[in-house]
Design an enzyme around this catalytic site. Sequence first.
Site, PDB file in Angstrom:
ATOM      1  N   LYS A  11      -8.137 -20.001 -17.488  1.00 38.51           N
ATOM      2  CA  LYS A  11      -9.734 -19.604 -17.489  1.00 38.51           C
ATOM      3  C   LYS A  11      -9.706 -18.289 -16.700  1.00 38.51           C
ATOM      4  O   LYS A  11      -8.922 -17.982 -15.823  1.00 38.51           O
ATOM      5  CB  LYS A  11     -10.205 -20.821 -16.601  1.00 38.51           C
ATOM      6  N   ASP A 137     -13.510 -26.304 -10.982  1.00 34.82           N
ATOM      7  CA  ASP A 137     -13.225 -25.996 -12.266  1.00 34.82           C
ATOM      8  C   ASP A 137     -12.789 -26.738 -13.341  1.00 34.82           C
ATOM      9  O   ASP A 137     -12.685 -26.434 -14.418  1.00 34.82           O
ATOM     10  CB  ASP A 137     -11.949 -24.927 -11.877  1.00 34.82           C
TER      11      ASP A 137
END
Length: 287
Positions: A11, A137
Amino acid sequence: MAIKKTVAPAKVNLTLHVTGQRADGYHMLDSLVVFTDAGDLITATPADGLTLTVTGPFSAGVPTDGTNLILRAAETLRRMRGVIKGAAITVEKHLPNEAGLGGGSSDAAATLKLLADMWNVEPLPMSAPEIVMLGADVPVCLAAPKPIRMQGIGQDLTPAPHLPNCAMVLINPKVAVPTKAVFDGLASKQNPSMADIPAKMDFDTFTDWLARQRNDLQPAAIKAAPVIQSALDRMNKIPQVAFAGMSGSGATCFGLTKNMADARHAARIIQVAEMGWWVTPAQILSA
């Protein structure tokens, strides 16, 4: 015996605006997140209980007990879906730890998808409170591989407009930058939001827009690890890199290129100059 495999993609926060802090301590964020074809490999095999094995070049120091986010996520899925089956999970770690790439969260999110498929149960929704409790996240990593705008404490997710096809070189000088220390070092926790993402962009328009955004954690991260600035400086010297920035709380930095050929070229230049750094070219995923 059905063995399931998947990649937990890196990510990358192309922007990261810190817009406030709640009374409970959670920071309010506004970030454009993309995912890449570089990542960790997750394998799951049916078993009676839940176990975790960690291998790969970045396996050192990664816990394999109940403190690991992967096992916490798996237990959450079992509890919420009433599953009595287990799994033997293996993570092949190719992403550096504490690197601003959401590695642990992406591993947990990929495992949730993998186990839901293996156990034949409904996946957990990104907005479930139990998912948010796993970490800021994890919800956005469940949205992978599509680019997404992440706001609030990580639970407000909006699909990003179509981004131009492009690639990047990822570099990490192999220093760990603790996220808490970086947030504690913020000069201000009340900063402007990210500008709206244009609906139609070519590569040049995209990088011009990115240059007007921020990663509010970057100054504090550079203060904690000055080598981050060295990484950014090195990428900015490469003509094929149109924009360089830091992902998340660091220390991984990225350099955007028009294509994978340019990303590989940039990666070779940096790796030769800095043999001790982790360097990899990566394609930005769009769907």
